[in-house]
Design a protein around this motif. Sequence first.
Motif, mmCIF file in Angstrom:
data_model
loop_
_atom_site.group_PDB
_atom_site.id
_atom_site.type_symbol
_atom_site.label_atom_id
_atom_site.label_comp_id
_atom_site.label_asym_id
_atom_site.label_seq_id
_atom_site.Cartn_x
_atom_site.Cartn_y
_atom_site.Cartn_z
ATOM 1 N N ILE A 15 0.874 -1.170 0.000
ATOM 2 C CA ILE A 15 0.000 0.000 0.000
ATOM 3 C C ILE A 15 0.909 1.218 0.000
ATOM 4 N N ASN A 16 0.812 2.010 -1.033
ATOM 5 C CA ASN A 16 1.760 3.106 -1.223
ATOM 6 C C ASN A 16 1.296 4.437 -0.653
ATOM 7 N N THR A 17 0.004 4.536 -0.320
ATOM 8 C CA THR A 17 -0.539 5.817 0.141
ATOM 9 C C THR A 17 -1.300 5.634 1.453
ATOM 10 N N ALA A 18 -1.033 6.523 2.383
ATOM 11 C CA ALA A 18 -1.766 6.546 3.653
ATOM 12 C C ALA A 18 -2.498 7.875 3.786
ATOM 13 N N LEU A 19 -3.620 7.844 4.445
ATOM 14 C CA LEU A 19 -4.417 9.039 4.714
ATOM 15 C C LEU A 19 -4.394 9.328 6.206
ATOM 16 N N ILE A 20 -4.252 10.594 6.558
ATOM 17 C CA ILE A 20 -4.323 11.015 7.954
ATOM 18 C C ILE A 20 -5.494 11.974 8.105
ATOM 19 N N LEU A 21 -6.352 11.680 9.079
ATOM 20 C CA LEU A 21 -7.520 12.515 9.336
ATOM 21 C C LEU A 21 -7.118 13.677 10.244
ATOM 22 N N GLY A 22 -6.998 14.858 9.663
ATOM 23 C CA GLY A 22 -6.481 15.989 10.422
ATOM 24 C C GLY A 22 -7.384 17.201 10.469
ATOM 25 N N LYS A 52 4.971 5.476 0.720
ATOM 26 C CA LYS A 52 5.679 6.488 -0.062
ATOM 27 C C LYS A 52 4.974 7.843 -0.103
ATOM 28 N N LYS A 53 3.658 7.842 0.134
ATOM 29 C CA LYS A 53 2.915 9.100 0.030
ATOM 30 C C LYS A 53 1.871 9.176 1.143
ATOM 31 N N ILE A 54 1.728 10.356 1.717
ATOM 32 C CA ILE A 54 0.723 10.595 2.748
ATOM 33 C C ILE A 54 -0.147 11.773 2.317
ATOM 34 N N ILE A 55 -1.453 11.590 2.438
ATOM 35 C CA ILE A 55 -2.400 12.668 2.183
ATOM 36 C C ILE A 55 -3.054 13.022 3.517
ATOM 37 N N ILE A 56 -3.081 14.300 3.839
ATOM 38 C CA ILE A 56 -3.649 14.777 5.101
ATOM 39 C C ILE A 56 -4.786 15.747 4.788
ATOM 40 N N ILE A 104 -9.212 10.460 -1.320
ATOM 41 C CA ILE A 104 -8.883 9.411 -2.298
ATOM 42 C C ILE A 104 -9.125 9.878 -3.730
ATOM 43 N N LYS A 105 -9.898 10.942 -3.896
ATOM 44 C CA LYS A 105 -10.085 11.498 -5.237
ATOM 45 C C LYS A 105 -8.782 12.059 -5.800
ATOM 46 N N TYR A 106 -7.829 12.339 -4.925
ATOM 47 C CA TYR A 106 -6.550 12.921 -5.353
ATOM 48 C C TYR A 106 -5.474 11.853 -5.521
ATOM 49 N N SER A 107 -5.870 10.608 -5.643
ATOM 50 C CA SER A 107 -4.908 9.525 -5.788
ATOM 51 C C SER A 107 -5.394 8.503 -6.812
ATOM 52 N N ASP A 108 -4.448 7.875 -7.496
ATOM 53 C CA ASP A 108 -4.774 6.808 -8.445
ATOM 54 C C ASP A 108 -4.733 5.436 -7.783
ATOM 55 N N GLU A 109 -4.390 5.400 -6.502
ATOM 56 C CA GLU A 109 -4.306 4.124 -5.794
ATOM 57 C C GLU A 109 -5.712 3.557 -5.540
ATOM 58 N N ASN A 110 -5.761 2.261 -5.273
ATOM 59 C CA ASN A 110 -7.026 1.606 -4.953
ATOM 60 C C ASN A 110 -7.167 1.294 -3.466
ATOM 61 N N ASP A 111 -6.039 1.035 -2.801
ATOM 62 C CA ASP A 111 -6.048 0.641 -1.401
ATOM 63 C C ASP A 111 -5.294 1.673 -0.569
ATOM 64 N N PHE A 112 -5.865 2.012 0.596
ATOM 65 C CA PHE A 112 -5.297 3.065 1.429
ATOM 66 C C PHE A 112 -5.243 2.629 2.887
ATOM 67 N N LEU A 113 -4.133 2.930 3.524
ATOM 68 C CA LEU A 113 -4.077 2.887 4.975
ATOM 69 C C LEU A 113 -4.627 4.209 5.483
ATOM 70 N N VAL A 114 -5.483 4.154 6.500
ATOM 71 C CA VAL A 114 -6.092 5.368 7.049
ATOM 72 C C VAL A 114 -5.771 5.435 8.536
ATOM 73 N N PHE A 115 -5.249 6.585 8.970
ATOM 74 C CA PHE A 115 -4.829 6.739 10.366
ATOM 75 C C PHE A 115 -5.514 7.925 11.023
ATOM 76 N N ASN A 116 -5.845 7.713 12.285
ATOM 77 C CA ASN A 116 -6.311 8.790 13.148
ATOM 78 C C ASN A 116 -5.135 9.222 14.017
ATOM 79 N N PRO A 117 -4.689 10.486 13.930
ATOM 80 C CA PRO A 117 -3.525 10.912 14.721
ATOM 81 C C PRO A 117 -3.810 11.060 16.210
ATOM 82 N N LEU A 141 -8.738 0.550 3.541
ATOM 83 C CA LEU A 141 -9.972 0.685 2.782
ATOM 84 C C LEU A 141 -9.674 0.702 1.290
ATOM 85 N N ASN A 142 -10.546 0.072 0.528
ATOM 86 C CA ASN A 142 -10.474 0.127 -0.929
ATOM 87 C C ASN A 142 -11.444 1.191 -1.427
#
Length: 229
Positions: A3-10, A50-54, A96-109, A177-178
């Motif tokens: 999984i190359n992209t993770a999301l952080i809820l900020g 490799k990439k994080i979206i916040i 996820i609209k800003y990524s071409d990935e299908n699977d994302f790790l999602v984290f709550n800080p 999440l996919n």
Amino acid sequence: MEINTALILGAGFGKRLNPLTLSRPKPLLELNNITLLEKSIKFIESLGVKKIIINTFYLRDQISDFLKNKKFNCEIKIVDDGDNILDTGGGILNMIKYSDENDFLVFNPDTVWKKEYLNEIIKMKKFYFSQKIENILLLVKKDLSFDKNLKGDFNLENNLISKNDQKDFICIGCQILNKKLFSEYEVGNFSITKVWDNLIYKKKLYGFESYNHFYHLTNLEIFKKLRDL
């Protein structure tokens, strides 16, 4: 698979941590001289992401300025919720609209992410791909929560999540999440629990048990206790 992209809820207001969050967004609160956001980013980097979206909303400029003045090994992108806060579900969908990935790790800080979680998340990821599923949540028995006032969210049996009166397990703020899960949703203000509840109804919400003690910034009282540890 990776999984190359993770999301952080900020984006949240952090009202339960007032007055600290009246002038500072919750992800920038510090424990042991490191912000929750930086601790989360470094933890995610240790997973090889490799990439994080916040996502941001409340006091967004402070988070943006903080990231500009820090150097991290991965690429970091900020996605703003816009004029109205989107809540967890809408915020994830918007990111996820800003990524071409299908699977994302999602984290709550809000969770204090420690290295002890690494192996569990790696195993959770392997289970996710080996079972060819589209979601999985990291859960812990509520007895392992530092905040003893936290109530359970779910039941877990054979990696399948359900809800009944017992609710022995807490979701600790990490999930995979996919993007297919959001195909019937539009960007707006809705909680991720809406997606979870729909999956529970279909008997398709999955969980992975953590055996680590769970530290989470529930409120101001817990924050002060964690700061004194």
